[in-house]
Enzyme design. Sequence first.
Site, mmCIF file in Angstrom:
data_model
loop_
_atom_site.group_PDB
_atom_site.id
_atom_site.type_symbol
_atom_site.label_atom_id
_atom_site.label_comp_id
_atom_site.label_asym_id
_atom_site.label_seq_id
_atom_site.Cartn_x
_atom_site.Cartn_y
_atom_site.Cartn_z
ATOM 1 N N TYR A 137 5.503 -10.200 7.249
ATOM 2 C CA TYR A 137 5.344 -8.759 7.410
ATOM 3 C C TYR A 137 5.596 -8.411 8.874
ATOM 4 O O TYR A 137 5.136 -9.124 9.770
ATOM 5 C CB TYR A 137 3.930 -8.314 7.045
ATOM 6 C CG TYR A 137 3.659 -8.203 5.565
ATOM 7 C CD1 TYR A 137 3.857 -6.991 4.891
ATOM 8 C CD2 TYR A 137 3.179 -9.288 4.837
ATOM 9 C CE1 TYR A 137 3.592 -6.879 3.541
ATOM 10 C CE2 TYR A 137 2.919 -9.184 3.484
ATOM 11 C CZ TYR A 137 3.129 -7.973 2.838
ATOM 12 O OH TYR A 137 2.869 -7.871 1.494
ATOM 13 N N ASP A 169 0.823 -1.206 0.000
ATOM 14 C CA ASP A 169 0.000 0.000 0.000
ATOM 15 C C ASP A 169 0.859 1.258 0.000
ATOM 16 O O ASP A 169 2.062 1.212 0.284
ATOM 17 C CB ASP A 169 -0.897 0.044 1.245
ATOM 18 C CG ASP A 169 -1.845 -1.130 1.347
ATOM 19 O OD1 ASP A 169 -2.232 -1.665 0.292
ATOM 20 O OD2 ASP A 169 -2.206 -1.505 2.483
#
Length: 258
Positions: A111, A53
Amino acid sequence: MSHPYFLRMAYDGTAFHGWQIQPVARTVQGEVWRALRVLDPGAPMPQGTGRTDAGVHARAQGVLIHASRSWERYRLLAALNAHLPPEVRVMDVRESPEGFYPRQHAVAKRYTYRINEGPAVDPFERDLRWHVFGVEPLDRQAMAEAASHLLGEHDFSSFRHHDCVAATPVRHIYSVDLETRGSLLDIVFEGNRFLMHQVRIMAGTLVDVGKGRMAPESIPAVLEARDRRRAGQTAPPHGLCMEKVWYQSQWGIGEPYS
């Protein structure tokens, strides 16, 4: 003749509108393609492993490129870096086997969501960590209990953005670990794949648990509801980093996932 190469790339996503190329916004994919076309004007668009993102960082974005001629690995790395902005770097180059596609052949991703607690924002961490204000530290034990309910294969509809177009909301979370160093907290997620904003919503939900806004034992009901409104807040993008990607072992890209 096309010569495929696999790049491991790192970038500070602060100034970018994400990985995926857009018509007018500055993106990491757009910058990589621009640099590649300086060296090879006819090169096709590079393909990445994940669509990070806007504002999200990466240490291990896997990128497939095709060049019209053969390159020595180090020379290609140096040539691309010479034409990339300083926030984006090729960290490693290797020849890619024919038929390998990083997005399709990824089997696991890691992540890390980074948090800094305390009364004031650390100016050296402000672009890399979410500063969570509070006199009392987050309740790590409650967060760990809540995280345990996320493990395994679930329908994560409650933990995805309403614009997510993934064909299925079912994902498998292999591990969620909380790593503390003083006022610094890293939440490390490993899973097979992730939905749009999934890691950020999971991180925000765990912070809400740590703040006492949600009970850790409520997470199974949140999953069962399949309703985004039942989960916690979406953590801001700048705390998130794609740390590592594992690929199917037959392609010989990196070590196998265990």
